[in-house]
Design a protein around this motif. Structure first.
Motif, mmCIF file in Angstrom:
data_model
loop_
_atom_site.group_PDB
_atom_site.id
_atom_site.type_symbol
_atom_site.label_atom_id
_atom_site.label_comp_id
_atom_site.label_asym_id
_atom_site.label_seq_id
_atom_site.Cartn_x
_atom_site.Cartn_y
_atom_site.Cartn_z
ATOM 1 N N HIS A 90 -1.628 -2.089 -6.311
ATOM 2 C CA HIS A 90 -1.425 -3.184 -5.359
ATOM 3 C C HIS A 90 -2.452 -4.259 -5.717
ATOM 4 C CE1 HIS A 90 -0.985 -4.398 -0.854
ATOM 5 N NE2 HIS A 90 -1.548 -5.369 -1.519
ATOM 6 N N GLN A 109 -3.255 5.796 -4.552
ATOM 7 C CA GLN A 109 -2.845 4.395 -4.618
ATOM 8 C C GLN A 109 -4.098 3.553 -4.780
ATOM 9 O OE1 GLN A 109 -0.853 3.537 -0.943
ATOM 10 N NE2 GLN A 109 0.813 4.984 -1.295
ATOM 11 N N GLN A 165 0.441 -8.918 -3.536
ATOM 12 C CA GLN A 165 0.256 -9.502 -2.204
ATOM 13 C C GLN A 165 -0.254 -10.926 -2.327
ATOM 14 O OE1 GLN A 165 -1.706 -7.202 0.905
ATOM 15 N NE2 GLN A 165 -2.724 -9.047 1.634
ATOM 16 N N ASP A 183 -3.932 -8.233 -5.290
ATOM 17 C CA ASP A 183 -3.994 -9.278 -4.267
ATOM 18 C C ASP A 183 -4.371 -10.630 -4.856
ATOM 19 O OD1 ASP A 183 -3.573 -7.234 -2.496
ATOM 20 O OD2 ASP A 183 -5.648 -7.095 -1.833
ATOM 21 N N GLU A 233 -5.700 -0.364 -4.553
ATOM 22 C CA GLU A 233 -5.592 -1.774 -4.180
ATOM 23 C C GLU A 233 -6.707 -2.530 -4.887
ATOM 24 O OE1 GLU A 233 -5.650 -4.703 -0.245
ATOM 25 O OE2 GLU A 233 -5.448 -2.535 -0.007
ATOM 26 N N HIS A 279 -5.275 6.245 -0.400
ATOM 27 C CA HIS A 279 -5.304 4.835 -0.784
ATOM 28 C C HIS A 279 -6.757 4.380 -0.891
ATOM 29 C CE1 HIS A 279 -3.607 0.633 -0.639
ATOM 30 N NE2 HIS A 279 -4.843 0.386 -0.265
ATOM 31 N N GLU A 284 -9.451 1.051 -2.080
ATOM 32 C CA GLU A 284 -9.677 -0.339 -2.487
ATOM 33 C C GLU A 284 -10.774 -0.332 -3.539
ATOM 34 O OE1 GLU A 284 -10.886 -4.661 -0.530
ATOM 35 O OE2 GLU A 284 -10.024 -3.081 0.729
#
Length: 625
Positions: A366, A325, A397, A368, A327, A300, A302
């Motif tokens: 993902h 993944q 999110q 945000d 984010e 994962h 970011e």
């Protein structure tokens, strides 16, 4: 001298990188002090004294007394130091626990560290008399020097116990070694608060691997860092305080990632604040993961979408589904808001990037959003919501602004009329642009998004329903309002109840919805996740099709074409791991168009090999003579 490092995690599946990194560094550097020229831990040689350090992890869901009991069992000797790792999600818990520990083990010195105490160390000590001191900044070298100071004190004292030779008390010993340790704030025996200069920044290659003990790998999620610092200055983030970015060397990163891969760890989360701030390095690490993929471990990251380029996107498209993944912090689509929080965001570029990643179908995205930011009223936030929803992230999110001490947002709180909870996590209550009631409404919408969108359990149904609402925002807004009016907010519903509630709301909210089509699509989503034992009352009756479905399982053509994964297994086993449903409509075409396409469709749901991105069953349309 012995030390117990304590982590209070949010969930059992989480691990605490901080305490394991501190422990590993201190054990790899016995006798080491910091490089600060003012450091003085005396002439006593402690290089041959290995620190005895134990790490213990708990969760905020455990009763305080249970954790206290376990700590007391571990801390049996009188020469003990106990250190807690502090974050916004556990600080209130740790304050209570530290007080109880001090009462139960009065001879132990209690230290704390972490972002929740580093920026308010003096006030924290004044308010928490049970705590001896605070480690600020990067903890590895500070903690190691502190341990050596304690070891020096015990060594200087000969046979005396550590409780008789407090290192903060110059009268108890001929020297006061940790008085000179950089990066600490501590209280003396007369309650004077001493704040030492910060410790120098570390070379990240000097860090020891934090997970040498294989039992640590039992956690479902392990955290890993390949860099520290962030090049951006987002006003709500503590990472904006230090804009310097330092990296571990790639050979060291490869070595440590290989360990995770060899041990087949399920999920590794990089905690790098902006992983893709260096294109060459980003490509190198992703290429390494591609070449050494074990088929199991997921990673994962970011990332900032504005920095993703075509070469990186092309590489991502070649990865095993589920290997990576991403984010992506969007936070807002309002240009005035983005400018106020010192954030650069090209929304058109973000659309292109997320669309390209979505098209590849192999990367979990993902995205945000943050509610309560400057210049973002409810209408502005609703537009940001629609923009991000239309990007079709795997998870959306909806977070709320945290007014963190030490951040620029905290300094500007009066200008923005920020009202926020005075206790962690310091979440916003209202701002100049959005009221408390509106933010509470967003809380209800967040619950609906988490339950019905982020769970991935209603994907086809939501696709269908969006045809009957002018905007995604309106659907979730009115759904949340209906749920609250009917007393369903804040209640833990089982899976079937969630489907029933969505069905009830949808049929009441729009007269254009075909009830039969909705029931089929809901049933599709339900079987997509599990082979349910009890069919819902609204499900189409399949009793008349039992013989037909049974014959399909015994059909040699179907067995050859669709059950090859089951080899020569008996029909009973195949039926246990699959489900055949006969739908009166073409589910996918109906959901995507909003128009009921009445074409019988026989679908096979197989649960043996699920989608690595969302855990759904594999689905095939049975075609046979």
């Amino acid at each position: 001298m012995k030390t117990l490092l304590v982590a209070i995690n949010a969930k059992y599946i989480h691990s605490c990188l901080a305490i394991h990194s501190l422990k590993a560094y201190a054990e790899a550097n016995p006798g080491a002090a910091t490089d600060n020229a003012d450091t003085d831990i005396s002439n006593v040689d402690t290089s041959d004294i290995n620190p005895v350090i134990e790490a213990a992890e708990y969760t905020i869901n455990q009763p305080l007394d249970d954790i206290l009991s376990d700590i007391c069992d571990r801390v049996s000797d009188s020469d003990y130091l106990i250190a807690f790792s502090c974050y916004i999600w556990n600080i209130e818990y740790i304050k209570k626990l530290a007080l109880l520990v001090k009462h139960a083990i009065p001879w132990a010195d209690i230290w704390v560290g972490g972002p929740e105490v580093s920026y308010c160390a003096e006030s924290f000590l004044l308010e928490n008399q049970s705590v001896t001191g605070v480690m600020t900044g990067e903890g590895e070298s500070v903690f190691t020097a502190l341990i050596q100071a304690y070891l020096h004190t015990v060594s200087s004292a000969g046979d005396k116990k550590a409780k008789d030779v407090s290192a903060a008390n110059p009268d108890a010993s001929g020297n006061v070694p940790y008085k000179h340790v950089p990066g600490i704030v501590f209280r003396t025996d007369n309650d004077q608060i001493i704040m030492n200069p910060p410790a120098p920044l570390l070379d990240l290659d000097s860090l020891a691997f934090p997970y040498p003990d294989q039992t640590l790998l039992d956690h479902h999620i392990l955290y890993y860092e390949s860099s520290r610092g962030c090049p951006f200055g987002c006003s709500y983030c503590l990472s904006s305080i230090d804009r310097r970015v330092r990296f571990k060397s790639l050979p060291k990163v490869y070595q440590e990632l290989t360990y995770f891969l060899d041990q087949r760890v399920p999920l590794v989360k990089f905690v790098d604040r902006t992983f893709n701030c260096d294109h060459k390095r980003t490509l190198a690490i992703w290429q390494f993961l591609k070449e050494h993929d074990n088929g199991v471990t997921r990673f994962h990251f970011e990332v900032t979408a504005n920095l993703l380029n075509e070469e990186e996107l092309a590489l991502l498209a070649t990865l095993r589904p589920g290997l990576v993944q991403l984010e992506i912090g969007v936070q807002s689509a309002n240009p005035e808001t983005l400018s106020a929080i010192d954030r650069t965001q090209d929304i058109d570029h973000l659309r292109r990037v997320t669309a390209q990643i979505h098209k590849s179908g192999n990367i979990h995205q993902h995205l945000d959003l943050i509610a309560g930011l400057p210049y973002e009223d409810l209408e502005s936030f609703s537009r940001s919501f629609d923009i991000v929803y239309d990007m079709q992230p795997d998870q959306l999110q909806l977070g709320f602004l945290k007014v963190l001490q030490g951040s620029k947002m905290h300094r500007l709180k009066d200008d923005y009329k920020l009202v926020y909870r005075p206790w962690p996590p310091y979440e916003v209550i209202s701002t100049r642009w959005i009221s408390a009631s509106e933010l509470l409404l967003l809380k209800n919408i967040e619950e609906m998004v988490e339950t019905y969108y982020n769970s991935g359990q209603f994907q086809m149904t939501l696709t269908y329903l969006m045809h009957f609402f002018s905007r995604p925002w309106n659907f979730f807004l009115h759904f949340a309002t209906w749920m609250k009016e009917n007393g369903h907010i804040g209640i833990s519903h089982n899976r079937l109840q969630k489907y029933n509630l969505l069905r009830d709301y949808a049929l009441k909210a729009s007269t254009g919805i075909d009830p039969n089509a909705l029931d089929s699509i809901l049933l599709y989503d339900l079987y997509l996740r599990e082979k349910i034992k009890t069919r819902p009352q609204w499900a189409p009756d399949q009793n008349a099709e039992k013989e037909r479905i049974s014959s399909l399982y015994h059909n040699e053509e179907i067995r050859t074409n669709y059950f090859s994964a089951f080899s020569d297994e008996p029909v009973r086993q195949i039926r246990h791991e699959t489900h055949i449903e006969i739908f009166p409509i073409d589910v996918a075409k109906t959901a995507c168009s909003g128009i009921s396409i009445f074409e019988e469709q026989v679908l096979l749901f197989s649960y043996r090999k699920k989608d690595p991105l969302n855990g759904s069953a594999s689905v095939k349309t049975l075609s046979y003579r």
